[in-house]
Structure formats: structure tokens, C-alpha cells
Design an enzyme around this catalytic site. Structure first.
Site, short mmCIF file in Angstrom:
data_model
loop_
_atom_site.label_atom_id
_atom_site.label_comp_id
_atom_site.label_asym_id
_atom_site.label_seq_id
_atom_site.Cartn_x
_atom_site.Cartn_y
_atom_site.Cartn_z
N HIS A 207 0.89 -1.17 0.00
CA HIS A 207 0.00 0.00 0.00
C HIS A 207 0.92 1.21 0.00
O HIS A 207 2.00 1.16 0.61
CB HIS A 207 -0.84 0.08 1.27
N ASP B 85 2.42 1.75 3.33
CA ASP B 85 3.34 0.74 3.87
C ASP B 85 4.76 1.17 3.53
O ASP B 85 5.70 0.91 4.27
CB ASP B 85 3.15 -0.64 3.23
N MET C 100 2.60 -5.91 -7.63
CA MET C 100 1.29 -5.30 -7.36
C MET C 100 1.45 -4.15 -6.37
O MET C 100 2.31 -4.19 -5.50
CB MET C 100 0.34 -6.37 -6.80
N GLU D 267 -11.02 -6.35 -5.11
CA GLU D 267 -11.01 -7.40 -4.08
C GLU D 267 -12.25 -7.30 -3.19
O GLU D 267 -12.36 -6.36 -2.39
CB GLU D 267 -9.74 -7.25 -3.24
N LYS E 179 -14.90 -8.26 -0.13
CA LYS E 179 -14.91 -8.79 1.24
C LYS E 179 -16.29 -8.48 1.82
O LYS E 179 -16.81 -7.39 1.59
CB LYS E 179 -13.81 -8.10 2.06
N GLU F 139 -10.03 -13.46 -2.36
CA GLU F 139 -9.26 -13.92 -1.19
C GLU F 139 -10.00 -15.06 -0.50
O GLU F 139 -11.20 -14.95 -0.22
CB GLU F 139 -9.04 -12.75 -0.22
N HIS G 106 -12.03 -14.18 2.59
CA HIS G 106 -13.20 -13.32 2.41
C HIS G 106 -14.43 -14.12 1.97
O HIS G 106 -15.53 -13.91 2.49
CB HIS G 106 -12.89 -12.22 1.40
N ASP H 51 -5.47 -13.65 -3.54
CA ASP H 51 -4.98 -13.53 -2.16
C ASP H 51 -5.19 -14.86 -1.46
O ASP H 51 -6.33 -15.25 -1.15
CB ASP H 51 -5.73 -12.41 -1.42
N ASP I 88 -11.97 -12.18 10.76
CA ASP I 88 -10.99 -12.23 9.67
C ASP I 88 -9.64 -12.72 10.20
O ASP I 88 -8.90 -11.98 10.84
CB ASP I 88 -10.88 -10.78 9.14
N ASP J 17 -6.90 -14.49 8.56
CA ASP J 17 -5.66 -14.35 7.77
C ASP J 17 -4.59 -15.39 8.12
O ASP J 17 -3.40 -15.08 8.24
CB ASP J 17 -5.05 -12.94 7.96
N ASP K 62 -1.83 -13.22 1.32
CA ASP K 62 -2.30 -12.10 2.15
C ASP K 62 -2.67 -12.67 3.52
O ASP K 62 -3.84 -12.84 3.85
CB ASP K 62 -3.52 -11.43 1.49
C1 GCO Z 1 -7.99 -7.33 4.39
C2 GCO Z 1 -7.63 -7.29 2.93
C3 GCO Z 1 -6.39 -6.49 2.65
C4 GCO Z 1 -6.18 -6.24 1.17
C5 GCO Z 1 -5.08 -5.26 0.99
C6 GCO Z 1 -4.60 -5.15 -0.43
O1 GCO Z 1 -8.80 -8.16 4.74
O2 GCO Z 1 -7.47 -6.52 5.17
O3 GCO Z 1 -7.50 -8.59 2.48
O4 GCO Z 1 -5.28 -7.17 3.19
O5 GCO Z 1 -5.91 -7.41 0.48
O6 GCO Z 1 -5.51 -4.03 1.45
O7 GCO Z 1 -5.52 -4.56 -1.18
MN MN Z 2 -6.58 -9.35 0.73
MN MN Z 3 -8.30 -10.04 3.89
#
Ligand code: GCO
Ligand code: MN
Ligand code: MN
Length: 386
Positions: free
Chosen positions: A53, A56, A87, A180, A182, A216, A219, A244, A254, A256, A286
Site C-alpha cells: 500500500h 506501507d 502489485m 477485491e 470482502k 481472497e 473473504h 490472495d 478475519d 488471515d 495475504d
Molecule cells: C484485508 C484485505 C487487505 C487487502 C489489501 C490489499 O482483509 O485486510 O485482504 O489485506 O488485500 O488491502 O488490497
Molecule cells: Mn486481501
Molecule cells: Mn483479507
């Protein structure tokens, strides 16, 4: 054999390896790393790419001199390691300005600021060679529908993306956009919550040809959906520009998790889908290491994501070469050609002939399928006893 290679296109975000383990209930548990330090870690574990990002890489309040210093250290780390930037994306969720969304905020100043920030972030991505630009609308949603018209929100989001596409074309960046979806978190409900809704929305854009999806695992699983089916729909539409990879238990927050950490069977069918269909875009993890991990364990987390992918890829080859499994599949999909006359494009004659055909409905209903046998063989293959 399970060593990551550039052709696997494995990537990590600065925010994934760099994650400090902060959560809504607790403070960071790991030291923060500079972008350059994260690139060296990514190089050390053998991945191909690093994504970021805008913030970041360059903190939102950095001076021009600080930005230049960070960029040169980052560039050096890329050169030293051979890691590339496939990306880039925009942080449109951390700053309080985005508390009611970015492109879908009710405030026209916030919407304009979101576009301003995105155009500059696209420039930053282009500067480091990014070919895919991701939009994750983390704050594009509501807690209450009393205050925002979802049709207006959709219109604003469409206008912003149309503007962005023209900008990318105008600058000659050659980037593709990946949206993306979610379903929720951090908003109560996020607009365009699933891969299916995103695919439908893309077709309403002026430059739909340059816009695809970045699905993802977590998600779709948060929404209780089958991720493999969602990805298949994106592949079928030619829209799987990015992916992702992570893991998640159904019905939870969430999480991850490391790729394949939770549901090894759906991870297997996902890898099978991607590999059998020649998916050749980035494979981005991700995911975050557990909050209990120290920095050494974060490397184990990163290596584990890639290693599990490659082990599953080997299992896919084994599945495709397994005579017993393939014989069952041949039996399941057998076609004696008896229905050939009714296949393919419509004609009035074909429709008439099909309507006149007599089917043995009772016999059709008596035919079972050996899915139990096939699934058990799959499980045994995954458990390593075949
Ligand atoms: C989340 C998202 C993020 C995006 C990221 C890139 O759930 O926080 O998956 O990690 O993927 O902002 O666009
Ligand atoms: Mn993501
Ligand atoms: Mn995510």
C-alpha cells in the site's frame, strides 16, 4: 522439490511479513520492520515479489526528503535480492478521513481526496514496476443503511474507477486493475461483498477489459461460500488477475491464517483449479503469522505458505496421474454420445426433437455416483497413504 522459484510467482505484502501482531484487543507484539528489511526477509525465504500500500512504503505524513530516503533504501533492497514489485494498492482505510468510506463516502471532499491519494499511489506503484493495481474497499460500506444510498455509493465507486482507468491509460502504465471483495470487517457490511457481485459490477465499467478480480480465500469463507467455485467463475470470465491466498475457519472473524493452515481439502481443490487451468498471475499470500510468533517464526510462516502450495501442487499431479481416481472420474463423466444430437447451439429442429425424446426418468434416478469412493481416495492421497 518444494523450493519456491520465480516461476511460481509467490508474493507477500509489506503489511503481511511486516505485521506486528496488533489486534483490536492488544498492542503490537513484534518490532516494526522497515520496508527494506521486509524485502530482505522476502528474499531470504525465497519469494518472488513484494506488494505494498502507498503508506506501507511511505508514511502518510512523510516529508519529501524522508520519502526519497525510504525509496532509495527500498530500491537497493530490491536490487540486492532480485525481489520485484508485481502489485501495488492504496491505503484507503487507516486514516480517520476514511471512516465513512473512500470512494463511497457521503462527503464529496473525502471522495476527491481518495481519488487524489489513489492517483499518487498509482504513480508510486508504477515507479517500482507494478503491473497489477488492487482495490480493496475495506471501508466502502455501512453500519446503518439509514444514511447512505447504496445506488449512489455504486455510482460513485464506478465513476472513480472509470477515472482511474483513464488515468492509467493516459500515463501509459500498462497496469491492470483487480477489485477485491470482502463481505464485512472493518465495516458492518461492505459493498460488492463477493466475487460474483464484483464480476457483475466490472461489466458496468467503461474499461471493463482492464479490470478483473483479486479474490481472497478468507473473504469468501467469511461469507460462508465455496472459494473454489468463486475462483472458477472468475477464471471462466477471464478475470482472475490476482489472488490472495490465506486460510480461515468459517463463521469466524478475519483470521488471515497461513495458506492451508485450516482447511487443507479446499486448499487442495483451489491449487488444483489454478494449476489445471494454467493460472499464471501472481500468487499472493495475504496472511499473517500468529500473534504468538516472534520474527523467526514469521519466516516459518512465510516458508510454510509457499511450501504447502508446492506440496499441494505435487498432490494435484498425483491425483491427475492416479489410475484408480481417474477411472472413477471417467465413470462419473462417461458420455456414450446418445445425447449428441441435442447438444450445442439452438435450432428449432433440435428443440422439437428434444421435446419428442422419451427419457427413462426412473432409470436416471436410480443411477448413483461413486463420490464416497472418490472422496476417500482424495483424502488418503492428501494424508499421504497413497
Ligand atoms: C484485508 C484485505 C487487505 C487487502 C489489501 C490489499 O482483509 O485486510 O485482504 O489485506 O488485500 O488491502 O488490497
Ligand atoms: Mn486481501
Ligand atoms: Mn483479507
Amino acid at each position: 522439490m518444494y523450493t519456491p522459484k520465480p516461476e511460481h510467482k509467490f508474493s507477500f505484502g509489506l503489511w503481511t511479513i511486516g505485521n506486528t501482531g496488533r489486534d483490536p484487543f492488544g498492542e503490537p507484539v513484534r518490532n516494526a520492520l522497515t520496508p527494506a528489511e521486509i524485502v530482505y526477509t522476502i528474499g531470504e525465504v525465497g519469494a518472488w515479489g513484494v506488494n505494498f500500500h502507498d503508506n506501507d512504503l511511505i508514511p502518510i505524513d512523510a516529508t519529501a526528503a524522508q520519502a526519497a530516503q525510504i525509496k532509495s533504501a527500498f530500491r537497493k533492497a530490491l536490487d540486492d535480492t532480485g525481489v520485484i514489485v508485481p502489485m501495488a494498492t492504496t491505503n484507503l482505510f487507516t486514516d480517520p478521513a476514511f471512516r465513512d468510506g473512500a470512494f463511497t463516502s457521503n462527503d464529496p471532499q473525502v471522495r476527491a481526496y481518495a481519488l487524489h491519494k489513489t492517483l499518487r499511489a498509482i504513480d508510486l506503484g508504477a515507479e517500482f514496476g507494478a503491473k497489477t493495481y488492487v482495490f480493496w474497499g475495506g471501508r466502502e460500506g455501512t453500519e446503518t443503511d439509514a444514511g447512505k444510498n447504496p445506488l449512489d455509493a455504486g455510482k460513485w465507486f464506478r465513476e472513480a474507477l472509470n477515472f482511474v482507468c483513464e488515468y492509467v491509460i493516459d500515463q501509459g502504465y500498462g497496469m491492470r486493475i483487480a477489485l477485491e471483495p470482502k463481505p464485512n470487517e472493518p465495516r458492518g457490511d461492505i459493498y460488492l461483498p463477493t466475487v460474483g457481485s464484483m464480476l457483475a459490477f466490472i461489466e458496468t465499467l467503461d474499461h471493463s477489459e482492464m479490470v478483473g478480480v483479486n479474490p481472497e480465500v478468507a473473504h469468501e469463507h467469511m461469507a460462508g461460500l465455496n472459494f473454489v467455485h468463486a475462483v472458477a467463475q472468475a477464471l471462466d470470465a477471464g478475470k482472475l488477475f490476482h489472488i490472495d491466498l490465506n486460510d480461515q475457519s468459517f463463521g469466524r472473524y478475519d483470521q488471515d491464517f497461513r495458506f492451508g493452515a485450516h482447511n487443507i481439502k479446499s486448499a487442495f481443490f483451489l491449487v488444483k483449479l489454478l494449476e489445471d487451468n494454467g493460472y499464471d498471475n501472481p500468487r499472493h499470500f495475504d496472511a499473517h503469522a500468529y500473534r504468538t510468533s516472534d520474527r523467526e517464526d514469521v519466516k516459518a510462516f512465510a516458508r510454510g505458505c509457499m511450501r504447502t502450495y508446492l506440496i499441494l501442487k505435487e498432490r494435484v499431479a498425483q491425483f491427475n496421474a492416479d489410475a484408480e481416481i481417474q477411472a472413477l472420474l471417467a465413470e462419473i463423466t462417461a458420455d456414450d454420445g446418445a445425447m449428441d444430437a441435442y447438444k450445442g447451439a439452438y435450432s428449432a429442429e433440435k428443440a422439437a426433437a428434444l421435446k419428442a425424446h422419451t427419457f427413462d426418468r426412473i432409470a436416471l434416478g436410480q443411477r448413483g455416483q461413486p463420490y464416497e469412493r472418490l472422496d476417500q481416495l482424495t483424502i488418503e492421497l492428501l494424508l499421504g497413504v497413497r
